[in-house]
Design a protein around this motif. Structure first.
Motif, short mmCIF file in Angstrom:
data_model
loop_
_atom_site.label_atom_id
_atom_site.label_comp_id
_atom_site.label_asym_id
_atom_site.label_seq_id
_atom_site.Cartn_x
_atom_site.Cartn_y
_atom_site.Cartn_z
N SER A 72 -3.62 1.42 12.52
CA SER A 72 -2.74 2.53 12.69
C SER A 72 -2.50 3.44 11.47
O SER A 72 -2.18 4.66 11.51
N GLN A 73 -2.27 2.63 10.60
CA GLN A 73 -1.70 3.39 9.31
C GLN A 73 -2.68 4.08 8.26
O GLN A 73 -2.48 4.78 7.30
N LEU A 74 -3.92 3.76 8.89
CA LEU A 74 -5.24 4.27 7.83
C LEU A 74 -5.63 5.57 8.63
O LEU A 74 -6.59 5.65 9.49
N THR A 75 -5.11 6.94 8.38
CA THR A 75 -5.41 8.20 8.85
C THR A 75 -5.99 9.27 8.22
O THR A 75 -6.30 10.18 8.77
N THR A 76 -6.54 8.91 6.82
CA THR A 76 -7.07 9.89 6.31
C THR A 76 -8.47 9.06 5.77
O THR A 76 -8.60 8.07 5.26
N ILE A 85 -9.26 5.52 -5.99
CA ILE A 85 -8.32 5.82 -5.31
C ILE A 85 -7.04 5.03 -5.56
O ILE A 85 -5.83 5.30 -5.95
N ALA A 86 -7.31 3.57 -5.98
CA ALA A 86 -6.28 2.73 -6.22
C ALA A 86 -5.82 2.99 -7.68
O ALA A 86 -4.55 2.74 -8.12
N ARG A 87 -6.70 3.17 -8.44
CA ARG A 87 -6.41 3.62 -9.91
C ARG A 87 -5.39 5.00 -9.99
O ARG A 87 -4.68 5.03 -10.55
N LEU A 113 -7.86 -12.57 11.84
CA LEU A 113 -7.34 -13.51 10.81
C LEU A 113 -5.85 -13.21 10.36
O LEU A 113 -5.26 -14.14 9.86
N THR A 114 -5.51 -11.93 10.67
CA THR A 114 -4.22 -11.51 10.18
C THR A 114 -3.55 -10.53 10.99
O THR A 114 -4.33 -9.56 11.56
N GLU A 115 -2.24 -10.14 11.15
CA GLU A 115 -1.74 -9.01 11.74
C GLU A 115 -1.50 -8.18 10.59
O GLU A 115 -1.01 -6.96 11.35
N VAL A 116 -1.64 -8.29 9.38
CA VAL A 116 -1.20 -7.33 8.41
C VAL A 116 -2.22 -6.14 8.49
O VAL A 116 -3.50 -6.43 8.90
N GLN A 117 -2.06 -4.80 7.94
CA GLN A 117 -2.85 -4.06 7.50
C GLN A 117 -3.04 -3.83 6.19
O GLN A 117 -2.35 -4.09 5.38
N PRO A 118 -4.47 -3.21 5.88
CA PRO A 118 -4.78 -3.04 4.26
C PRO A 118 -4.16 -1.64 3.96
O PRO A 118 -3.97 -0.70 4.99
N ASP A 119 -4.21 -1.22 2.95
CA ASP A 119 -4.02 0.03 2.38
C ASP A 119 -5.30 1.03 2.57
O ASP A 119 -5.08 2.24 2.48
N PRO A 145 -2.51 8.18 3.94
CA PRO A 145 -2.49 9.38 3.22
C PRO A 145 -1.93 9.63 2.02
O PRO A 145 -2.49 10.42 1.26
N GLU A 146 -0.65 8.93 1.86
CA GLU A 146 -0.27 9.02 0.51
C GLU A 146 -0.90 8.77 -0.74
O GLU A 146 -0.45 8.97 -1.63
N LEU A 147 -1.89 7.98 -0.51
CA LEU A 147 -2.90 7.31 -1.59
C LEU A 147 -3.58 8.47 -2.38
O LEU A 147 -3.94 8.45 -3.62
#
Length: 474
Positions: A117-121, A138-140, A301-307, A328-330
């Motif tokens: 859900s949080q990966l919208t871009t 993007i990460a750097r 394997l997990t409930e967490v979401q990636p960036d 999107p803020e990335l």
């Protein structure tokens, strides 16, 4: 490479005349780069569903699917129709000059349904390697930090940025240095070969994957804690959090052997990232797009979401298409022109990807991947009672079988996996190895039938007989 493996089994290579257009295979091969592996001497003619026909008239059951690319099988009617229709409307809508297209809108609407859900871009490109390179950018850019921590056994691609993250086999990197700096390798939990596990009596790890009813629940598998402890130590000795932009990990290791991490490992990565202002990148190029029976491998394997989440391979049923989905803020510290690519977000690729998502949903492929994966696992467990299969792992239709020694050890004879894949090719089935250990991977289409799984198991058993049954002494 092909001939030597077949010779060990006493099998004959495919004929030199198995070509097309009047050329033999040898004439074709001499015009192609020898640096690209060629597993057998055949020329593809056509494909349909789970099968490929070659120009020598043979039919092959495809349990490799272009290394997991053909999610909906060869030439799925819905995907073929979408590509044909789009080719008659507009083939190239270059993303700088024509930033949107009708098939791109179709794809974006579908990604809203299937992405975390949080990966919208979304950034669209052509391959998993290109996705990895841009995830690094993007990460750097967002964090202002340079280091990326990848994990042992990972395969993120062959371009220089992606190759610097890749350690599944030395062949992918050898003689290409120096590689880009700012990459640190961390241990991945290979629980089968963990010395602490053997001392502790197993820690809930068994031959069957941790998927009921065939194995214990995933939550009952335990970990010695060594890999996570070493990772935290690395943040004190190799790459300070103030210099670390991101962790990048395949939730289910692909080329490295189809390994699943122990319970809590991916969640712990999320916790470390949140604590230190680092990003978490999931590379779902091979384990994503319904391959495991869920849209994304990490969801087992997990409930967490990636960036960020990288996708490619099965997203467009064989058409070159890939991307990075992100919060999107990335992109907040980037300006136009810092990312791009001539063919990114191609109209044909978007049409193929949208049709692939539709086919997966409408044809019930998520459920089929779960059911056929259980069927395939059951068959492999039966074979493990007769042959030295020491581990069956993965989820859904992303499965692997690792072989040990005939003496009961965890170390198989060298070339075991290559011998099996070449025996399979001789018997009309496409298979591949995975990782630096002797492991066979299974990546059939998500719509493979129960009869086709049984056919594959029967062929595989004959291949194991070829490899493990001593030849009679004459």
């Amino acid at each position: 490479m092909v001939g030597s493996s077949l010779a060990r089994l006493g099998l004959k290579a495919a004929g030199q005349a198995a070509g097309a257009g009047g050329w033999s295979f040898a004439e074709i091969a001499q015009r192609l780069s020898p640096a690209v592996s060629k597993f057998q001497e055949v020329v593809a003619d056509r494909g349909s569903g789970s099968y490929v026909w070659t120009t020598d008239g043979r039919r092959h059951l495809d349990f490799a699917c272009g290394i997991g690319v053909l999610s909906t099988g060869h030439c799925h009617p819905k995907v073929v129709e979408a590509i044909q229709r789009q080719a008659g409307q507009i083939i190239m809508a270059q993303q700088n000059l024509l930033p949107g297209s009708k098939p791109m809108v179709d794809l974006l609407q579908r990604l809203e349904r299937v992405m975390p859900s949080q990966l919208t871009t979304h950034f669209f490109c052509n391959s998993g390697s290109e996705a990895a390179d841009n995830a690094i950018k993007i990460a750097r850019s967002y964090t202002g930090k340079q280091n990326i921590i990848a994990f042992d056994g990972a395969f993120h691609g062959r371009t220089y940025g992606a190759m610097s993250l890749t350690t599944s086999k030395t062949v992918y990197r050898q003689n290409f240095g120096p590689l880009p700096s700012g990459v640190v390798g961390a241990p991945y939990p290979y629980c089968l070969h963990c010395k602490a596990r053997h001392v502790a009596g197993g820690l809930g790890y068994e031959v069957a994957p941790n998927v009921p009813p065939l194995g214990k629940p995933y939550a009952e598998r335990r970990c010695c804690g060594g890999p996570l402890e070493q990772l935290e130590w690395m943040l004190k000795t190799h790459s300070a959090p103030s210099e670390t932009a991101a962790f990048i990990i395949e939730p289910i290791l692909g080329e490295g052997g189809f390994l699943t991490p122990p319970p809590g490992f991916l969640t712990a990565l999320r916790t470390l990232c949140d604590k230190h202002g680092m990003l978490l990148i999931f590379d779902e190029v091979q384990c994503g797009v319904a391959r495991t029976g869920r849209w994304w491998g990490h969801q087992h394997l997990t409930e967490v979401q990636p960036d960020m989440l990288m996708f490619a391979k099965g997203i467009a049923s064989g058409f070159p298409f890939a991307g990075v989905s992100a919060r999107p803020e990335l992109y907040s510290k980037m300006s136009p022109g810092m990312m791009g690519g001539t063919y990114g977000g191609s109209a044909l690729g978007c049409a193929a990807a949208a049709a692939t998502i539709d086919a997966i949903e409408e044809d019930g492929m998520l459920q089929n991947a779960t059911e056929r994966g259980q069927q395939l696992t059951e068959g492999l467990l039966r074979l493990a009672q007769k042959y030295p299969i020491i581990d069956i792992r993965g989820r859904g239709l992303m499965l692997a079988a690792e072989f040990g020694g005939a003496d009961g050890s965890l170390t198989a004879r060298p070339h075991t996996a290559a011998d099996i894949t070449h025996a399979a090719a001789k018997r009309g089935m496409l298979l591949m190895g995975a990782g630096a250990r002797e492991t066979i991977r299974f990546l059939p289409p998500l719509n493979v039938s129960a009869a086709e799984v049984e056919e594959a198991l029967a062929i595989f058993e004959r291949c194991l007989e070829d490899v493990f049954t001593p030849a009679p002494v004459l």
